[in-house]
Write an enzyme that holds these catalytic residues in place. Sequence first.
Site, PDB file in Angstrom:
ATOM      1  N   SER A  21       0.695  -1.203  -0.055  1.00  0.00           N
ATOM      2  CA  SER A  21       0.056   0.207   0.008  1.00  0.00           C
ATOM      3  C   SER A  21       0.817   1.193  -0.031  1.00  0.00           C
ATOM      4  CB  SER A  21      -1.042  -0.072   1.408  1.00  0.00           C
ATOM      5  OG  SER A  21      -0.186  -0.162   2.430  1.00  0.00           O
ATOM      6  N   GLU A 149     -10.335   4.455  -8.924  1.00  0.00           N
ATOM      7  CA  GLU A 149      -9.264   4.052  -8.038  1.00  0.00           C
ATOM      8  C   GLU A 149      -9.817   3.101  -7.113  1.00  0.00           C
ATOM      9  OE1 GLU A 149      -7.328   7.272  -5.676  1.00  0.00           O
ATOM     10  OE2 GLU A 149      -6.330   5.828  -4.506  1.00  0.00           O
ATOM     11  N   ILE A 157      -8.263 -10.075   0.832  1.00  0.00           N
ATOM     12  CA  ILE A 157      -9.285 -10.378   0.922  1.00  0.00           C
ATOM     13  C   ILE A 157     -10.458  -9.494   0.550  1.00  0.00           C
ATOM     14  CG2 ILE A 157     -11.231 -11.571   2.324  1.00  0.00           C
ATOM     15  CD1 ILE A 157      -8.776 -12.931   3.779  1.00  0.00           C
ATOM     16  N   THR A 197      12.244  -7.188 -10.150  1.00  0.00           N
ATOM     17  CA  THR A 197      10.770  -7.189 -10.847  1.00  0.00           C
ATOM     18  C   THR A 197      10.014  -8.430 -10.362  1.00  0.00           C
ATOM     19  OG1 THR A 197      11.567  -8.867 -12.558  1.00  0.00           O
ATOM     20  CG2 THR A 197      11.808  -6.494 -13.186  1.00  0.00           C
ATOM     21  N   CYS A 390     -11.974  26.483  11.936  1.00  0.00           N
ATOM     22  CA  CYS A 390     -13.075  25.728  12.590  1.00  0.00           C
ATOM     23  C   CYS A 390     -12.593  25.625  14.145  1.00  0.00           C
ATOM     24  CB  CYS A 390     -13.400  24.259  12.116  1.00  0.00           C
ATOM     25  SG  CYS A 390     -14.936  23.604  12.224  1.00  0.00           S
ATOM     26  N   LEU A 391     -12.383  24.412  14.570  1.00  0.00           N
ATOM     27  CA  LEU A 391     -12.138  24.608  16.176  1.00  0.00           C
ATOM     28  C   LEU A 391     -11.162  25.773  16.456  1.00  0.00           C
ATOM     29  CD1 LEU A 391     -12.570  23.488  18.858  1.00  0.00           C
ATOM     30  CD2 LEU A 391     -10.541  21.865  18.346  1.00  0.00           C
ATOM     31  N   HIS A 516     -14.076  25.308   6.223  1.00  0.00           N
ATOM     32  CA  HIS A 516     -12.725  24.769   6.187  1.00  0.00           C
ATOM     33  C   HIS A 516     -12.061  25.277   4.822  1.00  0.00           C
ATOM     34  CE1 HIS A 516     -12.249  21.901   9.292  1.00  0.00           C
ATOM     35  NE2 HIS A 516     -13.936  21.816   9.256  1.00  0.00           N
ATOM     36  N   GLU A 518      -9.408  25.233   3.563  1.00  0.00           N
ATOM     37  CA  GLU A 518      -8.461  24.524   2.751  1.00  0.00           C
ATOM     38  C   GLU A 518      -8.928  23.568   1.931  1.00  0.00           C
ATOM     39  OE1 GLU A 518      -9.572  24.204   5.926  1.00  0.00           O
ATOM     40  OE2 GLU A 518      -9.442  22.188   6.787  1.00  0.00           O
TER      41      GLU A 518
HETATM   42  N1  GLN Z   1     -15.394  20.175  17.330  1.00  0.00           N
HETATM   43  C1  GLN Z   1     -15.658  21.509  16.605  1.00  0.00           C
HETATM   44  C2  GLN Z   1     -17.299  21.202  16.227  1.00  0.00           C
HETATM   45  O1  GLN Z   1     -17.665  20.391  16.076  1.00  0.00           O
HETATM   46  C3  GLN Z   1     -15.046  21.937  15.457  1.00  0.00           C
HETATM   47  C4  GLN Z   1     -14.986  20.864  14.356  1.00  0.00           C
HETATM   48  C5  GLN Z   1     -13.779  21.164  13.315  1.00  0.00           C
HETATM   49  O2  GLN Z   1     -12.926  21.546  13.694  1.00  0.00           O
HETATM   50  N2  GLN Z   1     -13.983  20.324  12.661  1.00  0.00           N
HETATM   51  O3  GLN Z   1     -18.073  22.414  15.891  1.00  0.00           O
END
Ligand code: GLN
Length: 546
Positions: A21, A149, A157, A197, A390-391, A516, A518
């Site tokens: 993998s 993919e 298995i 190989t 987020c958090l 997010h 990103e």
């Molecule tokens: N734990 C936080 C929430 O549920 C932030 C979640 C996160 O960072 N994706 O709101």
Amino acid sequence: MYPVQNNNMTKFIFVTGGVTSSLGKGIISASLAKLLQARGYKVTIQKFDPYINIDPGTLNPYEHGECFVTEDGAETDLDLGHYERFLNIPTSQANNVTTGRIYQHVINQERQGAFLGKTVQVVPHITDEIKRRMKLLDQDNKYDIIITELGGTVGDIESLPFIEAVRQLRWELGSNKSLVIHLTLVPFLAAAGELKTKPTQHSVKTLLEYGIQPDILVCRTEHHLNQEIRKKLALFCNVHVNAVIESIDAPSIYDVPLLMLKEQLDKIVLSKLKLTARQEPDLETWKTFLGKLKNPTAEVNIALVGKYIELPDAYKSINEAFIHAGAANEAKVRVKCLAAESINEENVAEVLQGFSGVLVAPGFGERGLAGKIATIQYVREHDIPFFGICLGMQVAVIEFARHVLGLKDANSFEMDQKTKHPVINLMETQKSIKEMGGTMRLGAYPCTIKKGTRAAAIYGKTHITERHRHRYEFNNDYLKTFEKAGMIASGINPDNGLVEIIELKNHPFFVGGQFHPELKSTVANPHPLFVNFVAATLAFTKKNKK
Ligand code: GLN
């Protein structure tokens, strides 16, 4: 039961993995897709994963890396992130399917009596459902080529039903409609001074036992494959010698499409599928990006403070977004992961020494909270660029409440259900939810940006959408108090008033997003929040050098 519809136009490419993998099937699939896209074809990629979880949403990031979220709110494998970053087109629910989801569907059908008393079996019922899913993206003629993919390694298995479904589907599709690329490892034995190989021969034999002859071998290797090795692989594995493709270790995943172009993977694929190249590969944007990536004119150190720091894949999209944003700024961004748990008020100044910016990561649960608070207090008070995701954004709110508003026990309801000041609260819509899988606020939601704010300057527009994955939110009962003290809500969901972006007025760069960003950063479209954050860190470095 489900007719496997045969749209004559679409071609299917299956990518299997052999020997071991972690060979990078996702990157090879994304690179091939990029080349075919550059040649004028409409391409998408889907991933079939052999594990029993319905989706990776409930998997620990330590085990499986980051959970990638699509526009339509699917919690998916991180390879979908690569697909989007390379192709610059969004994926969806249909692009990631697991064994669990297949079985769940078939078992639900069985309970509804859909099989009319028949014995429900792996073949044909599970394989039929796999085939139906494999063709799902073919519904509305959106794609010329669909790359599938297959997760896992041939011989496992659990991946057997998928391989069997590929065998059946190839036969049903007929000639020139599909091909199989086998990604394999050609190891170098230092003691013998040779590339070997045999592992590839064995894994192709295993595939043959299952009734599949691969058309192309992509060989991961640390050393170049000479003609002799290529001939040997071709001879033993029944492929043409020009279908033995070398995939040598590359300095960056973004080099791989060009390496595959050099090996003519795209040409072989097109010729085997009886397609003509529609154009010379248009890789201008890609090459410009690579040029900037490889010739930075500045450098910057950024700390990523989080709790899943042992496994770099846990913050995959954040790291990639920094690469895109670095290139956009023609700067090398060095991201160092710091364990939030190891940071406290005493050592924070020392720990953050040498960093020109701090990103506090997304996450769940209390572990590392105190360290994140200490970090954010320090960067807020010392004008160090800060970006919370987020958090990370939620903790910035807690920190501000505690140290600026004087609400000593302010907290998120997630961390402390008894707090007098739940400045971050459980969303109304989450209160009745008991099941864990797929029940967060997921996927893209609109956000209106207030004019005159930093967020407005960054995005250059007032209506955006961003992707979410959370259960808790800013508690609007406190909004006025926060705004009076200088932390403003610069992005709001227009439908329900949820705070999506916070920022500090009197700070060089202090921005938090409940979403997010990103997940939306791609090579062609680096995310503006990352680009501007990196620019702020560069400005900080410059200022502090003087
Ligand atoms: N734990 C936080 C929430 O549920 C932030 C979640 C996160 O960072 N994706 O709101």
